[in-house]
Write a protein that holds these residues in place. Structure first.
Motif, PDB file in Angstrom:
ATOM      1  N   UNK A   1       0.542  -1.085  -0.010  1.00  0.00           N
ATOM      2  CA  UNK A   1       0.063  -0.304   0.064  1.00  0.00           C
ATOM      3  C   UNK A   1       0.836   1.365  -0.178  1.00  0.00           C
ATOM      4  N   UNK A   2       0.099   2.066  -0.609  1.00  0.00           N
ATOM      5  CA  UNK A   2       0.819   3.782  -0.390  1.00  0.00           C
ATOM      6  C   UNK A   2       1.589   3.853   0.981  1.00  0.00           C
ATOM      7  N   UNK A   3       2.883   3.838   0.798  1.00  0.00           N
ATOM      8  CA  UNK A   3       2.955   4.530   2.127  1.00  0.00           C
ATOM      9  C   UNK A   3       3.129   3.630   3.310  1.00  0.00           C
ATOM     10  N   UNK A   4       3.611   2.104   2.485  1.00  0.00           N
ATOM     11  CA  UNK A   4       4.174   1.032   3.636  1.00  0.00           C
ATOM     12  C   UNK A   4       5.292   0.798   2.337  1.00  0.00           C
ATOM     13  N   UNK A   5       6.135   0.227   2.845  1.00  0.00           N
ATOM     14  CA  UNK A   5       7.039  -1.192   2.011  1.00  0.00           C
ATOM     15  C   UNK A   5       6.881  -2.397   3.158  1.00  0.00           C
ATOM     16  N   UNK A   6       7.935  -2.760   2.187  1.00  0.00           N
ATOM     17  CA  UNK A   6       8.101  -4.626   2.167  1.00  0.00           C
ATOM     18  C   UNK A   6       9.807  -4.465   1.825  1.00  0.00           C
ATOM     19  N   UNK A   7       9.964  -5.660   2.517  1.00  0.00           N
ATOM     20  CA  UNK A   7      11.294  -6.618   2.310  1.00  0.00           C
ATOM     21  C   UNK A   7      11.539  -7.334   1.373  1.00  0.00           C
ATOM     22  N   UNK A   8      12.419  -7.896   0.286  1.00  0.00           N
ATOM     23  CA  UNK A   8      13.245  -8.699  -0.529  1.00  0.00           C
ATOM     24  C   UNK A   8      12.208 -10.115   0.008  1.00  0.00           C
ATOM     25  N   UNK A   9      12.998 -10.258   1.189  1.00  0.00           N
ATOM     26  CA  UNK A   9      12.328 -11.648   2.062  1.00  0.00           C
ATOM     27  C   UNK A   9      10.832 -11.673   2.212  1.00  0.00           C
ATOM     28  N   UNK A  10      10.095 -10.430   2.435  1.00  0.00           N
ATOM     29  CA  UNK A  10       8.992 -10.830   2.661  1.00  0.00           C
ATOM     30  C   UNK A  10       8.242 -10.859   1.893  1.00  0.00           C
TER      31      UNK A  10
ATOM     32  N   UNK B   1       8.722   0.443  -3.259  1.00  0.00           N
ATOM     33  CA  UNK B   1       8.896   0.301  -1.989  1.00  0.00           C
ATOM     34  C   UNK B   1       9.155  -0.995  -1.481  1.00  0.00           C
ATOM     35  N   UNK B   2      10.083  -1.301  -2.070  1.00  0.00           N
ATOM     36  CA  UNK B   2      10.882  -2.705  -1.065  1.00  0.00           C
ATOM     37  C   UNK B   2      12.035  -2.097  -1.274  1.00  0.00           C
ATOM     38  N   UNK B   3      12.959  -2.231   0.334  1.00  0.00           N
ATOM     39  CA  UNK B   3      13.489  -1.907   0.770  1.00  0.00           C
ATOM     40  C   UNK B   3      14.294  -3.065   1.441  1.00  0.00           C
ATOM     41  N   UNK B   4      15.294  -3.082   1.902  1.00  0.00           N
ATOM     42  CA  UNK B   4      16.642  -4.220   2.641  1.00  0.00           C
ATOM     43  C   UNK B   4      15.347  -4.585   3.443  1.00  0.00           C
ATOM     44  N   UNK B   5      16.205  -5.958   3.979  1.00  0.00           N
ATOM     45  CA  UNK B   5      15.768  -6.137   5.324  1.00  0.00           C
ATOM     46  C   UNK B   5      16.010  -5.579   6.927  1.00  0.00           C
ATOM     47  N   UNK B   6      16.809  -5.339   6.932  1.00  0.00           N
ATOM     48  CA  UNK B   6      17.109  -4.156   7.953  1.00  0.00           C
ATOM     49  C   UNK B   6      16.640  -3.479   7.854  1.00  0.00           C
ATOM     50  N   UNK B   7      15.429  -2.374   6.607  1.00  0.00           N
ATOM     51  CA  UNK B   7      15.262  -0.890   6.702  1.00  0.00           C
ATOM     52  C   UNK B   7      16.095  -0.373   5.769  1.00  0.00           C
ATOM     53  N   UNK B   8      16.603  -0.417   5.118  1.00  0.00           N
ATOM     54  CA  UNK B   8      18.252   0.172   3.781  1.00  0.00           C
ATOM     55  C   UNK B   8      17.178   0.775   2.642  1.00  0.00           C
ATOM     56  N   UNK B   9      17.314   1.915   1.789  1.00  0.00           N
ATOM     57  CA  UNK B   9      16.830   1.415   0.437  1.00  0.00           C
ATOM     58  C   UNK B   9      18.237   1.248   0.214  1.00  0.00           C
ATOM     59  N   UNK B  10      18.060   0.107  -1.109  1.00  0.00           N
ATOM     60  CA  UNK B  10      18.925  -1.195  -1.849  1.00  0.00           C
ATOM     61  C   UNK B  10      18.522  -1.002  -3.687  1.00  0.00           C
TER      62      UNK B  10
END
Length: 160
Positions: free
Chosen positions: A88-97, A129-138
């Motif tokens: 969703x808008x304003x949300x993020x998820x990790x590649x693993x998720x 909206x997809x970021x690294x597992x540790x919350x960093x931008x990839x």
């Protein structure tokens, strides 16, 4: 057919084929990549609606796109891109998720990342909206600066 629209993250080329959006490209545009684009047609209804919705997204008044989409990719890529549309808008998820949502283990994160990077319709299919597992931008095909701007837009609800 295609059109171009200004945006706070630089000009965007929007490509339509058979009544659906097939690509949104960041400037500077790739040349000779073999993708069919046809002629520029700014008044094509699907392209004009995409321009309208992108402008509304960038001014903070649109959070969900409603456009006909036809991204070209493998079955796996299509499955990943469908999962991206569920972030969703304003949300993020990790590649693993994303891998877990596909019924795979976290070890499939790299494959998800590769499919994410091949997304031909960024912004509308929100790969930013997809970021690294540790919350960093990839990585991001449009560059990390654009990715950060898009994430900030969704936190602040407007870039212009």
């Amino acid at each position: 057919m295609w059109t171009e629209t200004p945006s706070p993250i630089g000009p965007l080329r929007i490509v339509e084929r058979y009544g659906a959006i097939t690509a949104i490209e960041f400037s500077p545009y790739a040349a000779g990549d073999g993708r069919p684009r046809g002629e520029r047609q700014d008044d094509h209804p699907v392209l004009a609606e995409a321009v309208r919705q992108l402008a509304a997204y960038f001014d903070g008044t649109l959070t969900d796109f409603d456009l006909p989409l036809a991204p070209v990719g493998s079955d796996f890529q299509q499955r990943v891109w469908e999962q991206l549309r569920g972030i969703g808008y304003g949300e993020t998820a990790s590649y693993g998720a994303i891998a877990l949502r596909l019924g795979m283990t976290n070890a499939a994160s790299r494959a998800v990342g590769l499919a994410n990077g091949r997304n031909p319709i960024p912004i509308v299919i929100p790969c930013h909206r997809v970021i690294g597992a540790n919350g960093t931008l990839t990585g991001y095909a449009g560059g990390l600066e654009r990715k950060q701007l898009l994430l900030d837009l969704e936190r602040n609800d407007a870039l212009w």
